[in-house]
Scaffold this motif. Structure first.
Motif: not given
Length: 154
Positions: A106, A109-110, A112, A151-154
């Motif tokens: 992913m 830069r992600s 979870s 899932v988070f993306f930064v």
């Protein structure tokens, strides 16, 4: 909706019968836990578990935890003597982070997290005591039924 608290727990008893169908049909009077006097909420939990440690990548690859879900759970029994049913089984997340299945696919830069999935269930809850008999009202309560990977993306 405000409910008066007539709590005199020692001199109060359960009613001889409850007309559950009438209570459940009266949809205008459904409550949430926020409307129930705190003296009538006595949640306890009982956990039957052998291993609640979050499995690692090596556990999965070496076959110690075959077919492990991305966010494993364990059973917990929610017990409240002021509710019908008194015991309800729910799930709890074993891991804070999702299991390392994606291995960076992913992107760097992600990240979870395992997050609980809630389902609301109608229960009957004591809300007061009137003339020495407990009053019960239908209440919608949230219970954890599983965990999913977010899932988070930064």
């Amino acid at each position: 909706m405000y409910i008066r608290d007539f709590s005199t727990a020692n001199s109060c008893r359960d009613p001889e019968s409850l007309d559950i169908s009438t209570m459940l049909l009266d949809t205008k009077k459904h409550l949430t836990l926020q409307n129930v006097p705190s003296s009538y909420v006595e949640k306890r939990t009982h956990v039957k578990r052998f291993d609640v440690s979050c499995p690692g990548k090596n556990d999965i690859l070496k076959g110690r935890k075959p077919r492990a879900p991305i966010c494993p759970t364990y059973r917990e029994i929610d017990i409240d003597v002021n509710r019908i049913p008194k015991k309800i089984v729910q799930r709890r997340c074993m891991c804070t982070n999702c299991l390392p299945i994606f291995d960076g696919s992913m992107g760097r830069r992600s990240f979870s997290r395992c997050v609980p999935t809630f389902q609301y269930q109608m229960v009957l809850r004591r809300v007061g005591c009137n003339n020495g008999v407990y009053e019960y009202k239908p209440v919608m309560e949230p219970f954890v039924v599983g965990c999913s990977c977010q899932v988070f993306f930064v």
